[in-house]
Write a protein that holds these residues in place. Structure first.
Motif, PDB file in Angstrom:
ATOM      1  N   ARG A 125       0.829  -1.206   0.000  1.00 41.05           N
ATOM      2  CA  ARG A 125       0.000   0.000   0.000  1.00 41.05           C
ATOM      3  C   ARG A 125       0.864   1.257   0.000  1.00 41.05           C
ATOM      4  O   ARG A 125       0.557   2.237  -0.675  1.00 41.05           O
ATOM      5  CB  ARG A 125      -0.929  -0.002   1.227  1.00 41.05           C
ATOM      6  N   TYR A 126       1.941   1.228   0.769  1.00 44.72           N
ATOM      7  CA  TYR A 126       2.795   2.413   0.880  1.00 44.72           C
ATOM      8  C   TYR A 126       3.859   2.448  -0.206  1.00 44.72           C
ATOM      9  O   TYR A 126       4.245   3.525  -0.669  1.00 44.72           O
ATOM     10  CB  TYR A 126       3.460   2.440   2.264  1.00 44.72           C
ATOM     11  N   ARG A 127       4.307   1.290  -0.640  1.00 47.95           N
ATOM     12  CA  ARG A 127       5.374   1.210  -1.659  1.00 47.95           C
ATOM     13  C   ARG A 127       4.909   0.299  -2.799  1.00 47.95           C
ATOM     14  O   ARG A 127       5.306  -0.862  -2.876  1.00 47.95           O
ATOM     15  CB  ARG A 127       6.664   0.684  -1.046  1.00 47.95           C
ATOM     16  N   GLY A 149      17.494   0.756 -12.750  1.00 50.68           N
ATOM     17  CA  GLY A 149      16.716   1.966 -12.536  1.00 50.68           C
ATOM     18  C   GLY A 149      15.292   1.892 -13.053  1.00 50.68           C
ATOM     19  O   GLY A 149      14.485   2.795 -12.779  1.00 50.68           O
ATOM     20  N   MET A 150      14.945   0.859 -13.804  1.00 50.31           N
ATOM     21  CA  MET A 150      13.579   0.720 -14.312  1.00 50.31           C
ATOM     22  C   MET A 150      12.604   0.550 -13.149  1.00 50.31           C
ATOM     23  O   MET A 150      12.851  -0.228 -12.230  1.00 50.31           O
ATOM     24  CB  MET A 150      13.488  -0.482 -15.251  1.00 50.31           C
ATOM     25  N   VAL A 151      11.513   1.305 -13.199  1.00 49.67           N
ATOM     26  CA  VAL A 151      10.494   1.243 -12.146  1.00 49.67           C
ATOM     27  C   VAL A 151       9.197   0.720 -12.742  1.00 49.67           C
ATOM     28  O   VAL A 151       8.679   1.268 -13.724  1.00 49.67           O
ATOM     29  CB  VAL A 151      10.266   2.619 -11.509  1.00 49.67           C
ATOM     30  N   LEU A 152       8.671  -0.341 -12.152  1.00 46.17           N
ATOM     31  CA  LEU A 152       7.403  -0.940 -12.585  1.00 46.17           C
ATOM     32  C   LEU A 152       6.513  -1.116 -11.367  1.00 46.17           C
ATOM     33  O   LEU A 152       6.991  -1.173 -10.224  1.00 46.17           O
ATOM     34  CB  LEU A 152       7.642  -2.312 -13.232  1.00 46.17           C
ATOM     35  N   LEU A 153       5.220  -1.190 -11.610  1.00 46.30           N
ATOM     36  CA  LEU A 153       4.329  -1.564 -10.523  1.00 46.30           C
ATOM     37  C   LEU A 153       4.714  -2.939  -9.987  1.00 46.30           C
ATOM     38  O   LEU A 153       5.143  -3.819 -10.749  1.00 46.30           O
ATOM     39  CB  LEU A 153       2.883  -1.585 -11.007  1.00 46.30           C
ATOM     40  N   ALA A 154       4.555  -3.145  -8.712  1.00 46.52           N
ATOM     41  CA  ALA A 154       4.869  -4.448  -8.120  1.00 46.52           C
ATOM     42  C   ALA A 154       4.034  -5.557  -8.737  1.00 46.52           C
ATOM     43  O   ALA A 154       4.441  -6.724  -8.738  1.00 46.52           O
ATOM     44  CB  ALA A 154       4.654  -4.400  -6.615  1.00 46.52           C
ATOM     45  N   ARG A 180       6.039   9.167  -3.417  1.00 38.38           N
ATOM     46  CA  ARG A 180       6.948  10.314  -3.248  1.00 38.38           C
ATOM     47  C   ARG A 180       8.332   9.990  -3.790  1.00 38.38           C
ATOM     48  O   ARG A 180       8.953  10.821  -4.472  1.00 38.38           O
ATOM     49  CB  ARG A 180       7.032  10.684  -1.768  1.00 38.38           C
ATOM     50  N   GLU A 181       8.824   8.794  -3.496  1.00 37.05           N
ATOM     51  CA  GLU A 181      10.159   8.415  -3.986  1.00 37.05           C
ATOM     52  C   GLU A 181      10.172   8.281  -5.499  1.00 37.05           C
ATOM     53  O   GLU A 181      11.174   8.587  -6.147  1.00 37.05           O
ATOM     54  CB  GLU A 181      10.585   7.111  -3.308  1.00 37.05           C
ATOM     55  N   LEU A 182       9.071   7.813  -6.067  1.00 38.55           N
ATOM     56  CA  LEU A 182       8.981   7.725  -7.518  1.00 38.55           C
ATOM     57  C   LEU A 182       9.113   9.113  -8.149  1.00 38.55           C
ATOM     58  O   LEU A 182       9.861   9.310  -9.106  1.00 38.55           O
ATOM     59  CB  LEU A 182       7.641   7.091  -7.914  1.00 38.55           C
ATOM     60  N   GLY A 189       5.007   8.300 -13.212  1.00 43.64           N
ATOM     61  CA  GLY A 189       4.376   6.996 -13.141  1.00 43.64           C
ATOM     62  C   GLY A 189       5.390   5.926 -13.464  1.00 43.64           C
ATOM     63  O   GLY A 189       6.573   6.213 -13.716  1.00 43.64           O
ATOM     64  N   PRO A 190       4.963   4.670 -13.456  1.00 49.39           N
ATOM     65  CA  PRO A 190       5.907   3.586 -13.756  1.00 49.39           C
ATOM     66  C   PRO A 190       6.393   3.662 -15.193  1.00 49.39           C
ATOM     67  O   PRO A 190       5.733   4.230 -16.070  1.00 49.39           O
ATOM     68  CB  PRO A 190       5.089   2.324 -13.498  1.00 49.39           C
ATOM     69  N   ASP A 191       7.555   3.065 -15.430  1.00 52.87           N
ATOM     70  CA  ASP A 191       8.091   2.976 -16.783  1.00 52.87           C
ATOM     71  C   ASP A 191       7.282   1.969 -17.597  1.00 52.87           C
ATOM     72  O   ASP A 191       6.571   1.124 -17.032  1.00 52.87           O
ATOM     73  CB  ASP A 191       9.559   2.525 -16.739  1.00 52.87           C
ATOM     74  N   PRO A 192       7.369   2.057 -18.932  1.00 55.56           N
ATOM     75  CA  PRO A 192       6.696   1.036 -19.754  1.00 55.56           C
ATOM     76  C   PRO A 192       7.229  -0.353 -19.430  1.00 55.56           C
ATOM     77  O   PRO A 192       8.430  -0.541 -19.193  1.00 55.56           O
ATOM     78  CB  PRO A 192       7.046   1.451 -21.188  1.00 55.56           C
ATOM     79  N   SER A 193       6.337  -1.314 -19.394  1.00 54.45           N
ATOM     80  CA  SER A 193       6.751  -2.689 -19.127  1.00 54.45           C
ATOM     81  C   SER A 193       7.680  -3.165 -20.244  1.00 54.45           C
ATOM     82  O   SER A 193       7.402  -2.926 -21.421  1.00 54.45           O
ATOM     83  CB  SER A 193       5.526  -3.596 -19.038  1.00 54.45           C
ATOM     84  N   PRO A 194       8.790  -3.797 -19.921  1.00 48.11           N
ATOM     85  CA  PRO A 194       9.749  -4.195 -20.960  1.00 48.11           C
ATOM     86  C   PRO A 194       9.216  -5.314 -21.844  1.00 48.11           C
ATOM     87  O   PRO A 194       8.437  -6.164 -21.390  1.00 48.11           O
ATOM     88  CB  PRO A 194      10.958  -4.671 -20.155  1.00 48.11           C
ATOM     89  N   ASP A 195       9.624  -5.284 -23.102  1.00 47.37           N
ATOM     90  CA  ASP A 195       9.312  -6.386 -24.009  1.00 47.37           C
ATOM     91  C   ASP A 195      10.366  -7.457 -23.787  1.00 47.37           C
ATOM     92  O   ASP A 195      11.516  -7.321 -24.215  1.00 47.37           O
ATOM     93  CB  ASP A 195       9.343  -5.895 -25.465  1.00 47.37           C
TER      94      ASP A 195
END
Length: 413
Positions: A125-127, A149-154, A180-182, A189-195
């Motif tokens: 919920r928090y992260r 460094g890629m950021v995606l939703l968990a 906040r950290e994002l 927002g999150p990065d595009p999901s990698p192919d």
């Protein structure tokens, strides 16, 4: 262990493993690597138990590699183990092999424990974002480095494949981020999901089809934490195998899946030559009398060959075949299907006719024939032989006595 505090989730991951002797590093794949503890080339149960104790001590007490290396040397000296390794000197060979065993188990248990922590509902919920963190290796895998460094939703499906470790020696990690950290990273927002570009390949041991991904070593395209918590074996049944003589049917087991309806022709004609039944057993595995391997639903290797049906003397000479013994030849195709698509796979102990104690893998399946009859099929395989049994008693009370030891696989649904 971090700052003197035991990493309990990582300890639990290791402690719940089943000891599985193996000859090669790819004897176990995916789910079997999570469920089982193995050291390639270690087939003696006592030696494997010693390696497991040393590994668990390193994880539980945080004693580090140097202490593990001492334990490794002591086991090698005591057993005379001849192991595969790299290096020109004995010291180099021992250091390389000990490092592989230590690093693989420390990394997988750490990342499984991390997954358990990161997927806690309060943490999610928090992260809700996860960032891929490259290890900083001097000779990096290029694809791993590109993910740094890629950021995606968990919850992004990509983590089912690229959650580290992603290969032998992979030291990559995942860091959980808050909203906040994002934004502090300059992202909205999150990065595009990698192919991940999956491609079809073939298991070199069995010839079975498998899916591969660039940058990820064979056998590592899975999420070790997700498989541990919600994979092929329910977490509450992920128990180690009790010592010989202490295994018993487990209490409070969930019911087995509903029986599978079999098409007509699965029960073969009676009074046929043994070879007819042998061929019917081998055919689903793509074999015609030759020897082959099959990777079962748990990810482990089982040997399949005509020799399963041969009775030999002490010198290894074939005396006769036994495919039709006790009328079981008619169920040869059902036996094969039980190995290929079991309801459950269990591991426990068995004693051979010579008095040796060996590990026994049991494949269980409930089926309904085309005439409406219910059949319970059990195929037991050990390195010393096999037993196949079919019976019309498919009552839960009867089946329960065969659901014993350590569960390796349970079919969902």
């Amino acid at each position: 262990m971090a700052d003197g505090i035991p990493f309990q989730e990582a300890i639990d991951f290791l402690a719940g493993k089943v000891l599985l002797p193996t000859r090669r590093s790819d004897d176990l794949q995916h789910a079997a690597q999570v469920r089982g503890y193995s050291v390639a080339g270690v087939v003696r149960d006592d030696m494997l138990a010693d390696f497991f104790a040393a590994t668990l001590k390193a994880r539980r007490d945080g004693t580090g590699f140097n202490e593990f290396r001492k334990d490794f040397d002591a086991i090698v000296e005591r057993t005379g183990w001849q192991f595969f390794s790299h290096g020109k000197t004995e010291e180099e060979r021992r250091a390389w092999r000990a490092q592989i065993i230590y690093t693989t188990n420390m990394r997988t248990s750490y990342m499984a424990g991390r997954y358990s922590q990161l997927t806690d509902p309060d943490v999610l919920r928090y992260r809700p974002y996860w960032q891929y963190v490259h290890s900083g290796a001097l000779h990096p895998r290029k694809l791993h480095l590109s993910w740094n460094g890629m950021v995606l939703l968990a919850t992004d499906p990509a983590w089912k494949v690229m959650y580290p470790p992603n290969g032998w020696g992979c030291g990559c990690d995942v860091e959980a981020l808050s909203e906040r950290e994002l934004r502090a990273l300059g992202k909205t927002g999150p990065d595009p999901s990698p192919d991940l570009q999956p491609y079809d390949d073939t298991d070199p041991r069995t010839g079975q089809p498998e899916t591969r991904y660039p940058g990820i070593d064979r056998g590592w395209a899975y999420n070790v934490g997700e498989e541990w918590l919600s994979g092929l074996v329910p977490r509450e049944l992920r128990k180690p195998l009790p010592p010989f003589g202490e295994t018993a049917p487990q209490a409070d087991l969930p019911p087995m899946p509903e029986p599978t309806r079999m098409p007509a022709g699965m029960v073969l004609p009676a009074n046929q030559p043994d070879q007819f039944y042998i061929d019917a057993f081998l055919k689903p595995f793509g074999l015609k009398g030759d020897r082959g391997y099959f990777r079962d639903a748990s990810g482990g290797i089982v040997t399949i060959s005509q020799s399963l049906f041969e009775q030999r003397d002490h010198d290894g000479n074939v005396l006769r075949t036994k495919a039709g013994k006790f009328g079981r030849g008619r169920y040869a195709a059902l036996m094969a299907e039980t190995i290929k698509a079991p309801d459950e796979i269990w591991l426990d102990w068995a004693k051979t006719a010579a008095g040796a104690v060996v590990l026994r893998r049991s494949y269980l399946r409930n089926v309904i024939l085309d005439n409406g009859q219910s059949i319970f099929v059990r195929f037991e395989w050990t390195k010393a032989g096999w037993i196949a049994i079919t019976g019309f008693d498919a009552r839960e009370s009867y089946i329960r006595k065969w659901r014993r030891g350590a569960l390796l696989y349970a079919r969902k649904g």
